[in-house]
Design a protein around this motif. Structure first.
Motif, PDB file in Angstrom:
ATOM      1  N   LEU A 343       0.953  -1.208   0.056  1.00 46.01           N
ATOM      2  CA  LEU A 343       0.111  -0.098   0.077  1.00 46.01           C
ATOM      3  C   LEU A 343       0.848   1.001  -0.165  1.00 46.01           C
ATOM      4  CD1 LEU A 343      -2.855  -0.899   2.567  1.00 46.01           C
ATOM      5  CD2 LEU A 343      -2.702  -1.120  -0.019  1.00 46.01           C
ATOM      6  N   ILE A 344       1.977   1.249   0.799  1.00 49.06           N
ATOM      7  CA  ILE A 344       2.944   2.361   0.768  1.00 49.06           C
ATOM      8  C   ILE A 344       3.335   2.539  -0.617  1.00 49.06           C
ATOM      9  CG2 ILE A 344       4.911   3.456   1.586  1.00 49.06           C
ATOM     10  CD1 ILE A 344       4.174   2.116   4.289  1.00 49.06           C
ATOM     11  N   ALA A 345       3.888   1.574  -1.233  1.00 52.63           N
ATOM     12  CA  ALA A 345       4.457   1.629  -2.551  1.00 52.63           C
ATOM     13  C   ALA A 345       3.595   2.024  -3.504  1.00 52.63           C
ATOM     14  CB  ALA A 345       5.213   0.211  -2.867  1.00 52.63           C
ATOM     15  N   ARG A 349      -3.608   7.794  -2.102  1.00 49.92           N
ATOM     16  CA  ARG A 349      -4.218   8.530  -1.223  1.00 49.92           C
ATOM     17  C   ARG A 349      -5.509   7.760  -0.559  1.00 49.92           C
ATOM     18  NH1 ARG A 349      -4.016  14.992  -2.124  1.00 49.92           N
ATOM     19  NH2 ARG A 349      -1.662  15.146  -2.402  1.00 49.92           N
ATOM     20  N   ARG A 350      -6.246   6.897  -1.547  1.00 52.98           N
ATOM     21  CA  ARG A 350      -7.155   6.257  -0.968  1.00 52.98           C
ATOM     22  C   ARG A 350      -7.049   5.189   0.073  1.00 52.98           C
ATOM     23  NH1 ARG A 350      -9.684   3.476  -6.198  1.00 52.98           N
ATOM     24  NH2 ARG A 350      -7.531   3.175  -6.750  1.00 52.98           N
ATOM     25  N   PHE A 351      -5.637   4.581  -0.010  1.00 48.96           N
ATOM     26  CA  PHE A 351      -5.397   4.014   1.090  1.00 48.96           C
ATOM     27  C   PHE A 351      -4.732   4.207   2.514  1.00 48.96           C
ATOM     28  CE2 PHE A 351      -6.314   1.080  -2.398  1.00 48.96           C
ATOM     29  CZ  PHE A 351      -5.247   1.050  -3.403  1.00 48.96           C
ATOM     30  N   THR A 352      -4.958   5.377   2.478  1.00 45.21           N
ATOM     31  CA  THR A 352      -4.431   6.074   3.905  1.00 45.21           C
ATOM     32  C   THR A 352      -4.996   5.590   4.832  1.00 45.21           C
ATOM     33  OG1 THR A 352      -3.707   8.138   2.724  1.00 45.21           O
ATOM     34  CG2 THR A 352      -4.041   8.124   4.990  1.00 45.21           C
ATOM     35  N   LEU A 358      -3.098  -0.658   9.430  1.00 46.18           N
ATOM     36  CA  LEU A 358      -2.261  -1.612   9.437  1.00 46.18           C
ATOM     37  C   LEU A 358      -1.026  -1.139  10.383  1.00 46.18           C
ATOM     38  CD1 LEU A 358      -2.164  -2.503   5.702  1.00 46.18           C
ATOM     39  CD2 LEU A 358      -2.980  -4.030   7.591  1.00 46.18           C
ATOM     40  N   GLU A 359      -0.762   0.093  10.341  1.00 48.99           N
ATOM     41  CA  GLU A 359       0.236   0.603  11.262  1.00 48.99           C
ATOM     42  C   GLU A 359      -0.039   0.349  12.962  1.00 48.99           C
ATOM     43  OE1 GLU A 359       2.622   3.928   8.526  1.00 48.99           O
ATOM     44  OE2 GLU A 359       0.826   4.446   9.909  1.00 48.99           O
ATOM     45  N   ALA A 360      -1.364   0.779  13.096  1.00 45.99           N
ATOM     46  CA  ALA A 360      -2.030   0.550  14.287  1.00 45.99           C
ATOM     47  C   ALA A 360      -1.936  -0.914  14.930  1.00 45.99           C
ATOM     48  CB  ALA A 360      -3.487   1.051  14.372  1.00 45.99           C
ATOM     49  N   GLU A 376     -11.689  -5.560   1.498  1.00 44.33           N
ATOM     50  CA  GLU A 376     -12.050  -3.913   1.337  1.00 44.33           C
ATOM     51  C   GLU A 376     -11.286  -3.272   0.395  1.00 44.33           C
ATOM     52  OE1 GLU A 376     -13.638  -3.573   5.902  1.00 44.33           O
ATOM     53  OE2 GLU A 376     -12.141  -2.135   5.210  1.00 44.33           O
ATOM     54  N   LEU A 377      -9.859  -3.490   0.389  1.00 45.52           N
ATOM     55  CA  LEU A 377      -8.933  -3.101  -0.616  1.00 45.52           C
ATOM     56  C   LEU A 377      -9.354  -3.252  -2.200  1.00 45.52           C
ATOM     57  CD1 LEU A 377      -5.682  -3.471   1.355  1.00 45.52           C
ATOM     58  CD2 LEU A 377      -6.955  -1.242   0.742  1.00 45.52           C
TER      59      LEU A 377
END
Length: 382
Positions: A343-345, A349-352, A358-360, A376-377
């Motif tokens: 997602l980062i790669a 912005r929709r994946f923010t 995920l980070e949490a 959902e993605l």
């Protein structure tokens, strides 16, 4: 010449010893169980704490127990505080020993070493070319944990703190009419799944279905509610012998019995005369063309079903051809970290919100359902 060879051997020995020292200094660990003399099928909680001590590297770990016929296990929790150079991670497992006597719990721990440059490189790909994180993997030998497992009292079927309830809708029926019976076992302990809950004696007909299981594992054991749907039938009145299940509670170290009392069922028998056909001669045959309409109806249903299947197959082929290039990458992610990298790669912005979720989960106290997040993605990409 001999002196040079000797000096070289000494230098190589010192070099390899320094590598071993660095490896040993990468992290410390603490491995323990909450009890070492459990009963058979008594829950044992195992905890492994890992703390990074070498701030010069980035550490990752994979940990699990080795599979064995001596015990079952499942992971209850994993908590991780990861700043790339100060990793703290805790694994929590629930274990059930399955036999008495001495038993060794053995483990599979893999240490993955990388650095900041490699991490940055793995995130440098574009949305269609996510680069794999390069790591140097090594197997870490952890000492086995020994359990001295105590045997159960003879005849014990269930282990834990359980209660039993039953319900019978009726005790009267006509011949061969099903008589519903439901037995439910609820409590904490080794899941109360039985091959058969009815007594062997009795010449009535038994109808059983697969038990309905609702369970949740925690450090206290497995909280279960198991429902056994049953039906009985016979051509005449009969009696169901008492159901008695011997159980043992490891906490109190006492045996107890779960039971359903004897049940008598009154069945209305069918007279033999009612089973005999008193008509000697069949009615005169008449031409009946209704079958033709029925056949035509079947043909219409078959044709519509066939066309619907073709339409659905063509639609799926169109969807497959128009599939977003990122969809396969998302589907093939096996854990939260891999999905976060994708997602980062992607730089979308929709994946923010998903990235924050995920980070949490990875670096905080948040918990997620990975399959639900991936679904959902995928829906966002349609």
């Amino acid at each position: 010449m001999k002196n040079n060879l000797g000096n070289r051997s000494i230098k190589l020995f010192i070099f390899f010893m320094s590598l071993l020292t660095l490896q040993a200094e990468d992290f410390t660990y603490a491995l323990h169980v909450d009890k070492q003399t459990p009963y058979v099928k008594e829950p044992v909680v195992l905890t492994l704490d890992i703390n990074q001590t070498n701030p010069e590297v980035v550490l990752l770990f994979n940990f699990t127990l080795d599979k064995s016929d001596d015990y079952t296990f499942q992971r209850l929790d994993i908590k991780e505080s990861d700043s790339y150079h100060d990793l703290k991670i805790r694994y929590v497992y629930l274990i059930y020993p399955l036999r008495p006597g001495d038993m060794n719990l053995t483990f599979d721990l893999i240490k993955k070493v990388t650095n900041d440059e490699s991490v940055a490189y793995s995130f440098s790909g574009d949305r269609d070319n996510v680069k794999e994180l390069a790591t140097v993997d090594s197997d870490i030998m952890l000492p086995p944990v020994q359990l001295d497992v105590k045997p159960l009292p003879p005849g014990t079927t269930l282990v834990g703190d359980f209660s039993l309830t039953h319900s019978i809708k009726k005790h009267q029926a006509k011949a061969y009419e099903p008589l519903p019976l439901q037995v439910q076992i609820k409590g904490v302990g080794y899941p109360p799944l039985l091959d058969s809950i009815l007594p062997d004696e009795g010449n009535f007909t038994r109808f059983t279905e697969k038990p309905v299981v609702d369970s949740f594992a925690s450090t206290k054991g497995t909280q279960s509610t198991v429902t056994y749907p049953i039906a009985l039938s016979h051509s005449r009145s009969f009696t169901l012998s008492p159901i008695q299940i011997k159980a043992f509670d490891p906490q109190t170290e006492k045996s107890y019995t779960l039971s359903v009392p004897e049940q008598h069922f009154d069945v209305q028998e069918v007279a033999v005369a009612d089973l005999v056909d008193t008509t000697d001669t069949p009615e005169v045959l008449k031409e009946d063309w209704s079958w033709l309409g029925t056949l035509f109806g079947y043909m219409v249903v078959f044709a519509s079903g066939y066309l619907t299947a073709l339409s659905w197959k063509w639609k799926k082929r169109r969807i497959s051809r128009a599939r977003h290039p990122l969809a396969d990458k998302i589907q093939h992610c096996k854990d939260e970290k891999a999905l976060l990298q994708v997602l980062i790669a992607a730089g979308d912005r929709r994946f923010t919100p998903m990235i924050e979720t995920l980070e949490a989960s990875l670096y905080g106290d948040g918990k997620i359902n990975l399959n639900k997040v991936k679904q959902e993605l995928l829906e966002m990409l349609i």
